[in-house]
Enzyme design. Structure first.
Site, PDB file in Angstrom:
ATOM      1  N   PRO A 158       6.468 -30.734  19.251  1.00 56.77           N
ATOM      2  CA  PRO A 158       7.647 -30.261  18.599  1.00 56.77           C
ATOM      3  C   PRO A 158       7.343 -28.900  18.156  1.00 56.77           C
ATOM      4  CG  PRO A 158       7.608 -32.452  18.276  1.00 56.77           C
ATOM      5  CD  PRO A 158       6.354 -32.220  19.013  1.00 56.77           C
ATOM      6  N   ALA A 162       4.142 -27.199  18.310  1.00 60.65           N
ATOM      7  CA  ALA A 162       3.079 -26.537  19.341  1.00 60.65           C
ATOM      8  C   ALA A 162       3.371 -26.317  20.775  1.00 60.65           C
ATOM      9  CB  ALA A 162       1.859 -27.465  19.228  1.00 60.65           C
ATOM     10  N   TRP A 199       8.833 -32.397  25.569  1.00 62.46           N
ATOM     11  CA  TRP A 199       9.177 -31.722  27.017  1.00 62.46           C
ATOM     12  C   TRP A 199       8.174 -32.203  28.116  1.00 62.46           C
ATOM     13  CZ3 TRP A 199      13.810 -29.910  25.682  1.00 62.46           C
ATOM     14  CH2 TRP A 199      13.501 -29.128  24.528  1.00 62.46           C
ATOM     15  N   ARG A 223      -1.496 -22.208  37.340  1.00 58.93           N
ATOM     16  CA  ARG A 223      -0.437 -21.099  37.347  1.00 58.93           C
ATOM     17  C   ARG A 223      -0.036 -20.611  38.543  1.00 58.93           C
ATOM     18  NH1 ARG A 223      -2.171 -18.791  31.459  1.00 58.93           N
ATOM     19  NH2 ARG A 223      -0.909 -20.407  30.370  1.00 58.93           N
ATOM     20  N   GLU A 226       4.430 -24.227  31.690  1.00 57.00           N
ATOM     21  CA  GLU A 226       2.783 -23.871  32.040  1.00 57.00           C
ATOM     22  C   GLU A 226       2.877 -22.167  31.735  1.00 57.00           C
ATOM     23  OE1 GLU A 226       1.022 -26.050  32.922  1.00 57.00           O
ATOM     24  OE2 GLU A 226      -0.723 -24.903  33.727  1.00 57.00           O
ATOM     25  N   GLY A 227       3.193 -22.121  30.497  1.00 58.85           N
ATOM     26  CA  GLY A 227       3.148 -20.650  29.935  1.00 58.85           C
ATOM     27  C   GLY A 227       4.499 -19.778  30.337  1.00 58.85           C
TER      28      GLY A 227
END
Ligand SMILES: Cc1cc2nc3c(=O)[nH]c(=O)nc-3n(C[C@H](O)[C@H](O)[C@H](O)COP(=O)(O)OP(=O)(O)OC[C@H]3O[C@@H](n4cnc5c(N)ncnc54)[C@H](O)[C@@H]3O)c2cc1C
Length: 559
Positions: A129, A131, A162, A245, A368-369
């Site tokens: 939540p 981080a 998530w 990525r 993933e960023g």
């Protein structure tokens, strides 16, 4: 590494599976019901069925040992089917990554073999939540449990947020703080004290299960600490970013193309103002062709990065993974958005699917960023190169493309060189005026770097295609002539963007004195970049003709 023949067979099986099990009507229904089709996901990972996960499991653990290039193509194909289902499969891949990178040989053999043989579904539990982008802020703890002075296990406490497959996975890799720092643990469903919430009600990828996890004194044996050494977690996560990525980049690519592949045939049948939309330049040259060029530029970068990973390139290729993801997911989102517009009112309804694709692909610039974290990653790394080479890095790169242009005058390498020279000038101006003290400038540089490097990649890919040297597994939707035209279109856009936006941000951040802007425009090569736009309309015409089958293709389409 798997053979091209095996790869093509796997891709075909995947398409056949989707045609049978996930036709549009089923996808629409599941999306409306907000339901993850668990049985279908399990069948996709059943070693006696589709066994799609076998592609990324090493041979010694019962898989096919596919490389990054193979996995990119599979991810693109999965995304063309449904990004939610693709995410459910990818979660196992992500979840097993800390094991692939950091586990002991025994742990690797045990868990990867189980994924191969039992079709075990994994979830990857990093985000919390408080981080998200900043994983260093994680609060979940793993306290040692000792017996006779020996660490025999850990007690995990905390929450994850998530998590894809959070409510359906058989096993979880979980990042938690040990006394020596963040570390990955493996735990199985049903562990005492471990629970998950109801699935999130999401904007898109509604066929993917996303859930919060809670750990309340969950005991794990010391053998479940990945690698057996505490404090390696963030390094293990970092070590695979190049790879993971690229996979999410392939999601952006697949989803973007899947939207365009609905808009293109639609526009041949939709008659307005006396003719099909496909014959109207104001339609194709705005909504279709530029998106194709951006997606193919991203593909060029993805393919190059995947080849480098498979070739054993040094380092994690973190920056290259970030550029791939940034370009492909932004292009995928833009292509899906344009596809809604291309279908007009129909595009805005569920039935025509493009609005679902648009909602689905939206996640790829977040998980993933995020795109902003990608911009930061790219900019920070290339800034160091700029400093180390005393501003020469991108001028040197530009000279490589000038040389390529001398051998292949049609592949847009001259314009890629203009983009790279302009980039070097912008970065040097930013250095002299210390503009990277503004975070916004740092991140905008990340964007310009990604565009300029991608222009280079696409021109190189077009040249390789012309020489017949493209990777045998590479996508061959476009022949050499079309790829060259796409590259010219993209490189013109990239050069203009780098020079004009670079100028904007340098001036906007107070990087030059009054009266210096004309000289800066000249050193950015803006007049030459403006002249290089000549021929743009005829290249857009040509690609529209290719897409609509109005010119003979020079190479076979990939099945
Ligand atoms: C559907 C879905 C599935 C997911 N699956 C997984 C999973 O399987 N496993 C897992 O571990 N995680 C998963 N995630 C989490 C995902 O990786 C994070 O949502 C993502 O990393 C962003 O973190 P955040 O949501 O906390 O946003 P934040 O980090 O709070 O970011 C919010 C905004 O601020 C920007 N921002 C953040 N930091 C900075 C900064 N320093 N400077 C400038 N701007 C900044 C971001 O770019 C973003 O626009 C999933 C998320 C979703 C929505």
């Amino acid at each position: 590494m798997i053979s091209n023949k095996t790869l093509k067979l796997s891709l075909k099986s995947l398409r056949d599976f989707a045609k049978k099990r996930l036709p549009d009507e089923t996808l629409i229904e599941l999306d409306e019901r907000d339901e993850c089709p668990l049985e279908i996901v399990r069948d996709m990972c059943d070693p006696d069925g589709l066994g799609i996960q076998l592609l990324f499991i090493p041979e010694e653990c019962g898989g096919f040992g596919g490389g990054a290039f193979d996995v990119y193509l599979v991810c693109e194909e999965m995304a063309r089917i449904d990004l939610g289902v693709a995410t459910a499969v990818l979660a196992t891949f992500l979840g097993s990554d800390p094991i692939t990178v950091g586990a002991t040989p025994e742990q690797k053999k045990h868990w990867l073999s189980r994924i191969a043989n039992e079709g075990l579904l994994f979830a990857y539990g990093a985000t919390e939540p408080d981080a998200g982008s900043d994983l260093g802020a994680l609060r979940t703890t793993a306290d040692r449990v000792t017996q006779d002075g020996r660490v025999v296990g850990y007690k995990i406490n905390g929450n994850k947020q998530w998590i894809s497959n959070g409510g359906i996975a058989d096993a979880y890799t979980v990042l938690a703080n040990t006394p020596s720092g963040p570390s990955w643990f493996i735990l199985e469903k049903g562990a005492k004290g471990f629970s998950h919430d109801e699935p999130e009600d999401k904007h898109g990828i509604r066929l993917s299960n996303t859930a919060a996890l809670a750990f309340n004194d969950v005991y794990v044996d010391a053998a479940r600490l990945i690698g057996g050494v505490e404090g390696q977690g963030l390094n293990q996560a970092q070590a695979v970013f190049g790879y993971t990525r690229v996979m999410v980049a392939a999601f952006g690519l697949g989803a973007g193309w899947s939207a365009l592949d609905r808009a293109i045939p639609y526009s041949t049948k939709r008659i307005q103002a006396g003719g099909p939309l496909s014959e109207k330049q104001g339609y194709t040259h705005k909504l279709i062709v530029p998106n194709v060029a951006r997606l193919e530029a991203a593909r060029a970068y993805i393919e190059e990065t995947a080849e480098r990973i498979d070739g054993g390139a040094e380092g994690s290729l973190n920056t290259e993974g970030a550029i791939s993801k940034y370009m492909a997911t932004e292009a995928g989102n833009a292509a899906a958005e344009a596809s809604i517009q291309a279908l007009g009112g129909y595009g805005y309804t569920h039935e025509y699917m493009v609005e679902k694709i648009k909602r689905d692909v939206r996640i790829t610039t977040i998980y993933e960023g995020t795109s902003e974290i990608m911009e930061m990653t790219i900019s920070r790394d290339r800034w160091q190169l700029h400093l180390k080479t005393r501003g020469e890095h991108y001028h040197q790169q530009a000279r490589v493309y000038e040389e390529l242009h001398s051998r292949h005058p049609n592949v847009g390498a001259d314009n890629a060189a203009l983009a790279l020279h302009a980039l070097a000038v912008v970065m040097e101006k930013a250095r002299v005026a210390r503009l990277t003290r503004y975070q916004h400038i740092l991140l905008r540089l990340g964007e310009l770097i990604a565009w300029a490097e991608s222009a280079g990649s696409l021109s190189r890919r077009a040249a390789l295609m012309a020489e017949g040297k493209l990777n045998e597994k590479a996508n061959r939707r476009f022949d050499a002539k079309a790829l060259a035209a796409l590259s010219r279109i993209f490189a013109r856009e990239a050069a203009l963007k780098v020079a004009e936006e670079g100028l904007r941000w340098v001036i906007g951040a107070g990087g030059i004195n009054n009266g210096e802007s004309a000289a800066l425009e000249e050193s950015l090569g803006l007049p030459a970049i403006h002249r290089a736009q000549a021929g743009l309309i005829s290249d857009l015409d040509y690609i529209a003709d290719v897409l609509y089958g109005r010119v003979a293709k020079h190479a076979e389409l990939v099945a």
